[in-house]
Every structure is written in C-alpha cells, then in structure tokens.
Design a protein around this motif. Structure first.
Motif, PDB file in Angstrom:
ATOM      1  N   THR A   1       0.851  -1.181   0.000  1.00  0.00           N
ATOM      2  CA  THR A   1       0.000   0.000   0.000  1.00  0.00           C
ATOM      3  C   THR A   1       0.886   1.229   0.000  1.00  0.00           C
ATOM      4  OG1 THR A   1      -1.687  -1.171   1.267  1.00  0.00           O
ATOM      5  CG2 THR A   1      -1.828   1.230   1.226  1.00  0.00           C
TER       6      THR A   1
ATOM      7  N   GLU B   1       0.911   5.331   0.522  1.00  0.00           N
ATOM      8  CA  GLU B   1       0.141   6.425   1.104  1.00  0.00           C
ATOM      9  C   GLU B   1       0.956   7.708   1.008  1.00  0.00           C
ATOM     10  OE1 GLU B   1      -2.051   3.909   4.657  1.00  0.00           O
ATOM     11  OE2 GLU B   1      -0.192   4.962   5.095  1.00  0.00           O
TER      12      GLU B   1
ATOM     13  N   LEU C   1       0.870  11.444   2.785  1.00  0.00           N
ATOM     14  CA  LEU C   1       0.280  12.207   3.876  1.00  0.00           C
ATOM     15  C   LEU C   1       0.844  13.619   3.880  1.00  0.00           C
ATOM     16  CD1 LEU C   1       1.189   9.133   5.122  1.00  0.00           C
ATOM     17  CD2 LEU C   1      -0.514   9.920   6.734  1.00  0.00           C
TER      18      LEU C   1
ATOM     19  N   LEU D   1      -4.286  11.827   5.296  1.00  0.00           N
ATOM     20  CA  LEU D   1      -4.085  10.979   4.128  1.00  0.00           C
ATOM     21  C   LEU D   1      -4.572  11.714   2.883  1.00  0.00           C
ATOM     22  CD1 LEU D   1      -3.193   8.152   3.182  1.00  0.00           C
ATOM     23  CD2 LEU D   1      -5.580   7.452   3.467  1.00  0.00           C
TER      24      LEU D   1
ATOM     25  N   LEU E   1      -3.481  10.588  -0.471  1.00  0.00           N
ATOM     26  CA  LEU E   1      -3.602   9.596  -1.539  1.00  0.00           C
ATOM     27  C   LEU E   1      -3.290   8.225  -0.967  1.00  0.00           C
ATOM     28  CD1 LEU E   1      -3.652   9.199  -4.813  1.00  0.00           C
ATOM     29  CD2 LEU E   1      -1.202   9.011  -4.515  1.00  0.00           C
ATOM     30  N   GLU E   2      -4.052   7.231  -1.382  1.00  0.00           N
ATOM     31  CA  GLU E   2      -3.782   5.849  -0.998  1.00  0.00           C
ATOM     32  C   GLU E   2      -3.996   4.984  -2.226  1.00  0.00           C
ATOM     33  OE1 GLU E   2      -4.707   2.963   2.709  1.00  0.00           O
ATOM     34  OE2 GLU E   2      -6.455   3.972   1.849  1.00  0.00           O
ATOM     35  N   GLU E   3      -3.043   4.083  -2.472  1.00  0.00           N
ATOM     36  CA  GLU E   3      -3.122   3.231  -3.660  1.00  0.00           C
ATOM     37  C   GLU E   3      -2.552   1.860  -3.337  1.00  0.00           C
ATOM     38  OE1 GLU E   3      -1.592   3.154  -8.300  1.00  0.00           O
ATOM     39  OE2 GLU E   3      -1.191   4.909  -7.082  1.00  0.00           O
ATOM     40  N   GLU E   4      -3.256   0.834  -3.782  1.00  0.00           N
ATOM     41  CA  GLU E   4      -2.762  -0.537  -3.642  1.00  0.00           C
ATOM     42  C   GLU E   4      -1.838  -0.829  -4.817  1.00  0.00           C
ATOM     43  OE1 GLU E   4      -3.383  -2.504  -0.977  1.00  0.00           O
ATOM     44  OE2 GLU E   4      -4.461  -0.767  -0.179  1.00  0.00           O
TER      45      GLU E   4
ATOM     46  N   TYR F   1       5.528  16.616   2.323  1.00  0.00           N
ATOM     47  CA  TYR F   1       4.677  15.436   2.347  1.00  0.00           C
ATOM     48  C   TYR F   1       5.508  14.212   2.707  1.00  0.00           C
ATOM     49  CZ  TYR F   1       1.164  18.257   0.015  1.00  0.00           C
ATOM     50  OH  TYR F   1       0.241  19.234  -0.272  1.00  0.00           O
TER      51      TYR F   1
ATOM     52  N   LEU G   1       5.696  10.078   1.969  1.00  0.00           N
ATOM     53  CA  LEU G   1       5.245   8.969   1.151  1.00  0.00           C
ATOM     54  C   LEU G   1       5.610   7.704   1.925  1.00  0.00           C
ATOM     55  CD1 LEU G   1       5.537   8.457  -2.611  1.00  0.00           C
ATOM     56  CD2 LEU G   1       6.229   6.648  -1.057  1.00  0.00           C
ATOM     57  N   ARG G   2       4.599   6.915   2.239  1.00  0.00           N
ATOM     58  CA  ARG G   2       4.823   5.680   2.997  1.00  0.00           C
ATOM     59  C   ARG G   2       4.401   4.501   2.126  1.00  0.00           C
ATOM     60  NH1 ARG G   2       2.109   5.740   8.574  1.00  0.00           N
ATOM     61  NH2 ARG G   2       0.262   5.972   7.302  1.00  0.00           N
TER      62      ARG G   2
ATOM     63  N   LYS H   1       4.013   0.311   2.467  1.00  0.00           N
ATOM     64  CA  LYS H   1       4.005  -0.721   3.503  1.00  0.00           C
ATOM     65  C   LYS H   1       3.383  -1.992   2.963  1.00  0.00           C
ATOM     66  CE  LYS H   1      -0.319   1.016   5.443  1.00  0.00           C
ATOM     67  NZ  LYS H   1      -1.002   1.488   6.621  1.00  0.00           N
TER      68      LYS H   1
END
Length: 114
Positions: A59, A61, A63, A69, A71-74, A96, A98-99, A101
């Motif tokens: 995933t 993310e 932030l 949050l 943006l979140e993308e699989e 920002y 960017l994570r 995981k």
C-alpha cells in the motif's frame, strides 16, 4: 524548515519505520528494501522507485504535514525495481510523507511540493 524535518525524522523513529538513507541495509525475505523519489523538490509530478526482493502486495500512502491521508493506492510489487509516476500538480505547496508498507514492513520518504 529544519524543525519540520526533525519532526518527520522523530515520527519515523516513533512508528518504527526504516529510513531509506541507511547505507547497505540488508534486504531480508518479504521486505521492501529501499525507495527513492525524484525530482525532489517536486513541481508537477515525481517518479517513485522501490526495490522489493519478492512479488508482493503493498500500500502506498501520501500524507501531508498534518498527517492527513492525501492519496492511498494498492500496488503489486514485482521482484527488483518497481517504478511509479504520480501527478501532484493539484497538491498544495509543502512537505509530504510517502509511505509504502506491506504486512511486515514499512518505509517512509519525504518530498517537498513547490
């Protein structure tokens, strides 16, 4: 600006994430090894690269400085270098995180939107 970088660094330590700046970090099975963002600072778009030692779901993310949050993308990572492009033209100026995981690992990078 130095204060914000210090806050992000402390946040990364508190949540137990590895920093991509650690030299020669060994990549164990199931881990996300390293990541990079370029160009940084960003104006309209950036490229995100992440190394993985196996095929796995992850995933991504993004932030903002307040931890919201944006943006979140699989993602489905492949073994080796994975490259993704993101348009951030509509993002406000600022710092920002960017994570990325998966079930066992997480890495955080910072980028600046100009």
């Amino acid at each position: 600006m130095k204060y914000l970088i210090l806050v992000f660094s402390l946040l990364m330590i508190l949540i137990g994430c590895k920093q991509e700046e650690i030299p020669n970090y060994p990549c164990a099975d199931g881990e996300i090894c390293k990541q990079s963002i370029f160009p940084n600072p960003v104006q309209d778009a950036f490229t995100f690269q992440v190394e993985s030692n196996s095929k796995k779901a992850a995933t991504l993310e993004i932030l903002n400085i307040n931890g919201q949050l944006i943006l979140e993308e699989e993602l489905e990572l492949i073994m080796g270098t994975n490259e993704f492009q993101y348009d951030v033209e509509h993002f406000e100026r600022g710092i920002y995180m960017l994570r990325i995981k998966n079930e066992t690992d997480a890495l955080i990078s910072r980028f600046i939107k100009q």
